[in-house]
Design a protein around this motif. Structure first.
Motif, PDB file in Angstrom:
ATOM      1  N   UNK A  12       0.436  -1.047   0.283  1.00  0.00           N
ATOM      2  CA  UNK A  12      -0.151   0.038  -0.298  1.00  0.00           C
ATOM      3  C   UNK A  12       0.937   1.237   0.160  1.00  0.00           C
ATOM      4  N   UNK A  13       1.259   2.438  -1.414  1.00  0.00           N
ATOM      5  CA  UNK A  13       1.882   3.464  -1.116  1.00  0.00           C
ATOM      6  C   UNK A  13       0.979   3.743  -0.104  1.00  0.00           C
ATOM      7  N   UNK A  14       2.040   4.591   0.508  1.00  0.00           N
ATOM      8  CA  UNK A  14       1.086   5.584   2.430  1.00  0.00           C
ATOM      9  C   UNK A  14       1.554   6.802   1.996  1.00  0.00           C
ATOM     10  N   UNK A  15       0.459   7.753   1.297  1.00  0.00           N
ATOM     11  CA  UNK A  15       1.763   9.228   0.799  1.00  0.00           C
ATOM     12  C   UNK A  15       1.981   9.685   2.175  1.00  0.00           C
ATOM     13  N   UNK A  16       0.763   9.709   2.927  1.00  0.00           N
ATOM     14  CA  UNK A  16       0.598  10.365   4.451  1.00  0.00           C
ATOM     15  C   UNK A  16       2.013  10.255   5.462  1.00  0.00           C
ATOM     16  N   UNK A  17       3.014   9.287   5.218  1.00  0.00           N
ATOM     17  CA  UNK A  17       4.428   9.148   5.596  1.00  0.00           C
ATOM     18  C   UNK A  17       5.170   8.828   5.008  1.00  0.00           C
ATOM     19  N   UNK A  18       5.279  10.147   4.077  1.00  0.00           N
ATOM     20  CA  UNK A  18       6.224  10.508   3.270  1.00  0.00           C
ATOM     21  C   UNK A  18       7.537  11.243   4.207  1.00  0.00           C
ATOM     22  N   UNK A  19       6.551  12.106   5.180  1.00  0.00           N
ATOM     23  CA  UNK A  19       8.007  13.154   5.653  1.00  0.00           C
ATOM     24  C   UNK A  19       7.724  12.713   7.076  1.00  0.00           C
ATOM     25  N   UNK A  20       6.999  11.567   7.663  1.00  0.00           N
ATOM     26  CA  UNK A  20       6.819  11.257   8.874  1.00  0.00           C
ATOM     27  C   UNK A  20       8.014  10.540   9.737  1.00  0.00           C
ATOM     28  N   UNK A  21       8.758  10.769  10.665  1.00  0.00           N
ATOM     29  CA  UNK A  21       9.463   9.698  11.508  1.00  0.00           C
ATOM     30  C   UNK A  21       9.164   9.116  12.911  1.00  0.00           C
ATOM     31  N   UNK A  22       9.922   8.589  13.149  1.00  0.00           N
ATOM     32  CA  UNK A  22      10.434   8.248  14.564  1.00  0.00           C
ATOM     33  C   UNK A  22      10.548   8.300  15.265  1.00  0.00           C
ATOM     34  N   UNK A  23      12.854   8.054  14.908  1.00  0.00           N
ATOM     35  CA  UNK A  23      13.567   7.971  15.675  1.00  0.00           C
ATOM     36  C   UNK A  23      14.493   9.421  15.083  1.00  0.00           C
ATOM     37  N   UNK A  24      15.968   9.007  15.239  1.00  0.00           N
ATOM     38  CA  UNK A  24      16.959   9.806  14.497  1.00  0.00           C
ATOM     39  C   UNK A  24      16.926   8.778  14.071  1.00  0.00           C
ATOM     40  N   UNK A  25      17.197   7.351  13.108  1.00  0.00           N
ATOM     41  CA  UNK A  25      17.340   7.005  12.040  1.00  0.00           C
ATOM     42  C   UNK A  25      16.473   7.430  10.911  1.00  0.00           C
ATOM     43  N   UNK A  26      14.887   8.013  11.520  1.00  0.00           N
ATOM     44  CA  UNK A  26      14.109   8.248  10.009  1.00  0.00           C
ATOM     45  C   UNK A  26      13.329   6.951   9.876  1.00  0.00           C
ATOM     46  N   UNK A  27      13.781   6.797  10.929  1.00  0.00           N
ATOM     47  CA  UNK A  27      12.490   5.193  11.305  1.00  0.00           C
ATOM     48  C   UNK A  27      11.219   6.271  10.696  1.00  0.00           C
ATOM     49  N   UNK A  28      10.201   5.132   9.301  1.00  0.00           N
ATOM     50  CA  UNK A  28       8.601   5.939   8.937  1.00  0.00           C
ATOM     51  C   UNK A  28       8.130   6.003  10.526  1.00  0.00           C
ATOM     52  N   UNK A  29       7.785   4.486  10.847  1.00  0.00           N
ATOM     53  CA  UNK A  29       6.107   4.150  11.644  1.00  0.00           C
ATOM     54  C   UNK A  29       7.105   3.429  12.971  1.00  0.00           C
ATOM     55  N   UNK A  30       7.487   3.746  14.638  1.00  0.00           N
ATOM     56  CA  UNK A  30       7.101   2.752  15.397  1.00  0.00           C
ATOM     57  C   UNK A  30       6.181   1.666  15.725  1.00  0.00           C
ATOM     58  N   UNK A  31       6.181   0.528  15.531  1.00  0.00           N
ATOM     59  CA  UNK A  31       4.813  -0.979  15.687  1.00  0.00           C
ATOM     60  C   UNK A  31       5.336  -0.774  17.426  1.00  0.00           C
ATOM     61  N   UNK A  32       3.824  -0.683  17.574  1.00  0.00           N
ATOM     62  CA  UNK A  32       3.425  -1.541  18.957  1.00  0.00           C
ATOM     63  C   UNK A  32       3.022  -3.188  18.186  1.00  0.00           C
ATOM     64  N   UNK A  33       2.986  -3.555  17.353  1.00  0.00           N
ATOM     65  CA  UNK A  33       2.506  -4.908  16.935  1.00  0.00           C
ATOM     66  C   UNK A  33       2.741  -4.103  15.190  1.00  0.00           C
ATOM     67  N   UNK A  34       2.073  -5.870  14.697  1.00  0.00           N
ATOM     68  CA  UNK A  34       2.177  -6.065  13.488  1.00  0.00           C
ATOM     69  C   UNK A  34       1.022  -5.335  12.884  1.00  0.00           C
TER      70      UNK A  34
END
Length: 430
Positions: free
Chosen positions: A329-351
């Motif tokens: 699934x392409x997700x434009x919403x998170x193209x500029x989103x980050x969750x840590x200083x490595x630039x990881x787009x998503x911090x997963x709680x679970x899958x």
């Protein structure tokens, strides 16, 4: 799109290799980066913007330079295992240090380690900082590699008592690339060649009873080469049997390997990019979130060129129980989103549930990235205006989360906590 929006993402991709709603379709995101200025054939990829780079100074989230982070003498890593219990670590005056909290970051206590590591503050290599894995309130692991020796520190007593293990590596030109440890002492380490940047081997660590290591072969098939041909790979195990590896090749192809017997045998899936990404190259894959049944989710970022400009896109991939296909699934919403200083787009709680920050707001998914919800919060927006650098974002439940932020000058950090899913945030420590 303006330079100050896309450039921090390109810089974060560079940092990650050198060391990761609204329902409205966004337009392509561009920066003044020429094709000749982008190289993605190896583990290190550099992006250089034409014109003034000062625009990134106003970006939120702000980009991170690892060398400056090491010089800052601030704690720049955090990991919580419950809403109260967690750790923070980093280099303080070039000395690696670790601290523990039992009250959600209000108070911190130093952890005594049986090994010492010093930092070269000018280094941008990710393995310069020991890898810390916090797996349960009592289980903690610290891994570091030097020359042909891999050192693993393990504690089952909230860092009160440590065991130290040293393993000889088959080559002195290896570096730690990715780590996944389980609370029982089983672990998997992806090691890459420090010269070529290519993935060299997968090492299985077993610390229970007699500590030992075993090199595991991750074979491909007639459709895909073995893991050793990739230039980036991330590993994640959820049980001693179930695990994933997601890998990227020099040509931008992505493959996912899964095992149900602890790595003795692997099944390879060739990951097909979304049709709209036909002329884009994958430049970064991020650690997957895996379920106990072997299904899971992961995120990848892609870069392409349109009219001489770099365009960044993000895709979420997932598998479903009983199906062999991998969905995208392409997700434009998170193209500029980050969750840590490595630039990881998503911090997963679970899958299924993931959290990230874009434009000073929290964005949440509970369906593996199929849909996203913006969570407005005045407290978070005000905090990010003064501390725009996101060191880490983590949720330990659907409602309890923590955001570790740093000032633009790298001199101060704050830890914020929420108990209502990100609507309100309170200061825990600085």
């Amino acid at each position: 799109m303006r330079l100050h929006r896309v450039l921090p993402i390109l810089l974060s991709l560079n940092c990650a290799w050198m060391t990761t709603g609204c329902g409205v379709k966004a337009q392509p995101h561009r920066a003044n980066v020429t094709r000749a200025q982008v190289s993605s054939t190896g583990y290190r990829t550099e992006y250089r913007a034409e014109g003034s780079p000062l625009a990134v100074d106003t970006a939120i989230p702000a980009p991170v330079r690892l060398s400056q982070l090491k010089r800052s003498n601030t704690w720049y890593n955090t990991r919580f295992v419950t809403s109260q219990e967690g750790y923070r670590w980093g280099f303080r005056n070039t000395q690696f240090a670790l601290q523990h909290t039992g009250d959600r970051g209000r108070h911190w206590e130093a952890v005594s380690l049986p090994a010492n590591w010093m930092s070269s503050v000018a280094s941008n290599v990710d393995s310069a900082t020991p890898f810390v894995q916090v797996k349960a309130p009592g289980a903690l692991f610290v891994l570091s590699q030097s020359a042909r020796q891999l050192t693993v520190l393990a504690s089952e007593s909230k860092a009160q008592i440590w065991s130290q293990h040293q393993f000889r590596l088959p080559d002195d030109n290896l570096r730690i690339h990715s780590v996944s440890m389980l609370s029982n002492g089983d672990g998997w380490v992806v090691l890459s060649n420090a010269t070529s940047g290519k993935v060299a081997l997968l090492l299985h660590i077993q610390l229970a009873d007699v500590a030992r290591t075993q090199v595991q072969r991750v074979d491909g098939s007639t459709r895909a080469p073995a893991l050793g041909g990739s230039v980036q790979a991330v590993v994640r195990f959820v049980t001693p049997e179930q695990g994933w590896i997601v890998a990227r090749w020099p040509d931008g192809k992505v493959r996912q390997f899964s095992t149900q017997d602890g790595g003795a045998n692997w099944r390879c899936h060739v990951v097909v990019s979304p049709p709209s990404f036909a002329h884009f190259r994958c430049v970064q894959v991020y650690a997957p979130a895996v379920r106990d049944d072997g299904t899971g989710t992961f995120v990848a970022r892609y870069v392409g060129f349109q009219s001489g400009h770099a365009v960044v896109h993000t895709a979420v991939f997932w598998t479903e129980a009983g199906k062999t296909s991998m969905f995208a699934e392409p997700v434009d919403t998170i193209d500029f989103a980050v969750s840590d200083y490595w630039g990881t787009p998503i911090a997963w709680l679970d899958a299924d549930s993931g959290f990230t920050i874009r434009d000073s707001r929290l964005i949440v998914t509970h369906d593996a990235g199929a849909s996203w919800v913006w969570i407005p919060s005045r407290q978070l927006e005000r905090a990010l205006s003064q501390f725009p650098r996101i060191l880490s974002l983590q949720f330990v439940s659907q409602t309890d989360g923590l955001a570790y932020l740093q000032s633009r000058d790298y001199r101060q950090t704050i830890l914020l906590a929420t108990t209502d899913g990100g609507i309100t945030w309170a200061l825990r420590s600085n």
